[in-house]
Design a protein around this motif. Structure first.
Motif, PDB file in Angstrom:
ATOM      1  N   LEU A  22      40.885  31.669  33.640  1.00  0.00           N
ATOM      2  CA  LEU A  22      41.468  32.302  32.457  1.00  0.00           C
ATOM      3  C   LEU A  22      40.464  32.606  31.353  1.00  0.00           C
ATOM      4  O   LEU A  22      40.737  33.426  30.475  1.00  0.00           O
ATOM      5  N   GLY A  23      39.306  31.958  31.394  1.00  0.00           N
ATOM      6  CA  GLY A  23      38.305  32.179  30.352  1.00  0.00           C
ATOM      7  C   GLY A  23      37.208  33.137  30.757  1.00  0.00           C
ATOM      8  O   GLY A  23      36.511  33.686  29.898  1.00  0.00           O
ATOM      9  N   ILE A  24      37.039  33.358  32.078  1.00  0.00           N
ATOM     10  CA  ILE A  24      35.963  34.245  32.538  1.00  0.00           C
ATOM     11  C   ILE A  24      36.497  35.341  33.456  1.00  0.00           C
ATOM     12  O   ILE A  24      36.344  36.531  33.176  1.00  0.00           O
ATOM     13  N   VAL A  25      37.132  34.956  34.555  1.00  0.00           N
ATOM     14  CA  VAL A  25      37.564  35.925  35.562  1.00  0.00           C
ATOM     15  C   VAL A  25      38.599  36.903  34.994  1.00  0.00           C
ATOM     16  O   VAL A  25      38.440  38.118  35.118  1.00  0.00           O
ATOM     17  N   TYR A  26      39.673  36.389  34.402  1.00  0.00           N
ATOM     18  CA  TYR A  26      40.734  37.260  33.883  1.00  0.00           C
ATOM     19  C   TYR A  26      40.225  38.196  32.783  1.00  0.00           C
ATOM     20  O   TYR A  26      40.486  39.406  32.842  1.00  0.00           O
ATOM     21  N   PHE A  29      38.158  40.902  34.415  1.00  0.00           N
ATOM     22  CA  PHE A  29      39.031  41.808  35.168  1.00  0.00           C
ATOM     23  C   PHE A  29      39.717  42.794  34.225  1.00  0.00           C
ATOM     24  O   PHE A  29      39.737  43.998  34.469  1.00  0.00           O
ATOM     25  N   MET A  30      40.285  42.297  33.122  1.00  0.00           N
ATOM     26  CA  MET A  30      40.975  43.171  32.183  1.00  0.00           C
ATOM     27  C   MET A  30      40.006  44.139  31.497  1.00  0.00           C
ATOM     28  O   MET A  30      40.341  45.301  31.261  1.00  0.00           O
ATOM     29  N   TRP A  31      38.804  43.680  31.202  1.00  0.00           N
ATOM     30  CA  TRP A  31      37.791  44.563  30.624  1.00  0.00           C
ATOM     31  C   TRP A  31      37.471  45.687  31.608  1.00  0.00           C
ATOM     32  O   TRP A  31      37.389  46.852  31.232  1.00  0.00           O
ATOM     33  N   GLY A  32      37.304  45.334  32.892  1.00  0.00           N
ATOM     34  CA  GLY A  32      37.014  46.334  33.919  1.00  0.00           C
ATOM     35  C   GLY A  32      38.141  47.342  34.067  1.00  0.00           C
ATOM     36  O   GLY A  32      37.905  48.551  34.174  1.00  0.00           O
ATOM     37  N   VAL A  33      39.386  46.869  34.076  1.00  0.00           N
ATOM     38  CA  VAL A  33      40.542  47.769  34.164  1.00  0.00           C
ATOM     39  C   VAL A  33      40.554  48.696  32.955  1.00  0.00           C
ATOM     40  O   VAL A  33      40.766  49.912  33.086  1.00  0.00           O
ATOM     41  N   GLY A  34      40.320  48.148  31.767  1.00  0.00           N
ATOM     42  CA  GLY A  34      40.298  48.964  30.555  1.00  0.00           C
ATOM     43  C   GLY A  34      39.208  50.022  30.602  1.00  0.00           C
ATOM     44  O   GLY A  34      39.431  51.174  30.234  1.00  0.00           O
ATOM     45  N   GLN A  35      38.024  49.658  31.071  1.00  0.00           N
ATOM     46  CA  GLN A  35      36.917  50.611  31.158  1.00  0.00           C
ATOM     47  C   GLN A  35      37.196  51.697  32.198  1.00  0.00           C
ATOM     48  O   GLN A  35      36.818  52.853  32.016  1.00  0.00           O
ATOM     49  N   PHE A  36      37.861  51.333  33.275  1.00  0.00           N
ATOM     50  CA  PHE A  36      38.114  52.283  34.360  1.00  0.00           C
ATOM     51  C   PHE A  36      39.269  53.219  34.030  1.00  0.00           C
ATOM     52  O   PHE A  36      39.170  54.427  34.200  1.00  0.00           O
ATOM     53  N   ILE A  37      40.384  52.679  33.546  1.00  0.00           N
ATOM     54  CA  ILE A  37      41.584  53.480  33.330  1.00  0.00           C
ATOM     55  C   ILE A  37      41.634  54.091  31.919  1.00  0.00           C
ATOM     56  O   ILE A  37      42.037  55.234  31.749  1.00  0.00           O
TER      57      ILE A  37
END
Length: 195
Positions: A22-26, A29-37
């Motif tokens: 919850l402090g690193i992976v999530y 992941f959300m940063w990557g989704v935000g950058q991609f979409i």
């Protein structure tokens, strides 16, 4: 009976796992989704000029004061207003004399700069601050009242300025929320391109 160390081991393992998850992976992941979409939005919806320099953001108001520009809502963000690092409302209630005095002063200034009669009704967003103090939009009515001043200062036909307002009017969010509005930065940049 289990020892304290034996009981503590599962709790420590779960805490470490949850911290990593919850402090690193999530967040990654959300940063990557935000950058991609939503790449533009995730990076602040910045507006660039032709030279690639940042003019501002679609989401943060700037203080335009010259007669040739549309003026945004008043701001209470920071001592001078329009301070993105100090976003806040005024927190003044309807019975506050300080608020009443500020509204009277803003209304008088707005009427004077737009050459309106002293008793002319003006839109609420012309004198009130938003909750963040950084609302980048004004109402269509507010923009139309400012159009003659902007047209005169730029030596343009008023109808050309009104056409730009129409072209930059954004509808309701998802067709049901809010009111039609105009982004002040985009409208002012469109005026500058007309030169």
């Amino acid at each position: 009976m289990r020892s304290f160390a034996t009981s503590l081991k599962p709790s420590a393992v779960i805490m470490i796992l949850m911290t990593v998850l919850l402090g690193i992976v999530y967040p990654l992941f959300m940063w990557g989704v935000g950058q991609f979409i939503f790449h533009r939005e995730a990076n602040g919806a910045l507006v660039f000029n032709q030279d690639g320099k940042i003019n501002g953001s679609d989401w943060i108001a700037q203080n335009f004061t010259k007669p040739a520009y549309f003026h945004p809502r008043p701001s209470s963000a920071g001592p001078q207003g329009y301070d993105a690092a100090n976003s806040s409302g005024s927190n003044l209630g309807p019975t506050s004399q300080k608020l009443v005095d500020a509204l009277k002063q803003r209304a008088a200034s707005y009427r004077a700069e737009n050459r309106l009669a002293p008793n002319t009704m003006i839109p609420a967003d012309a004198v009130t601050t938003s909750g963040s103090g950084l609302d980048p939009h004004i109402s269509v009515e507010n923009a139309l009242i400012q159009a003659p001043r902007v047209a005169k200062a730029r030596k343009m036909a008023e109808q050309d300025v009104r056409d730009l307002i129409d072209a930059h009017t954004e509808g309701r969010t998802w067709w049901i929320y809010g009111e039609p509005r105009v982004n002040v930065l985009k409208l002012n940049l469109a005026l500058d391109k007309r030169k």
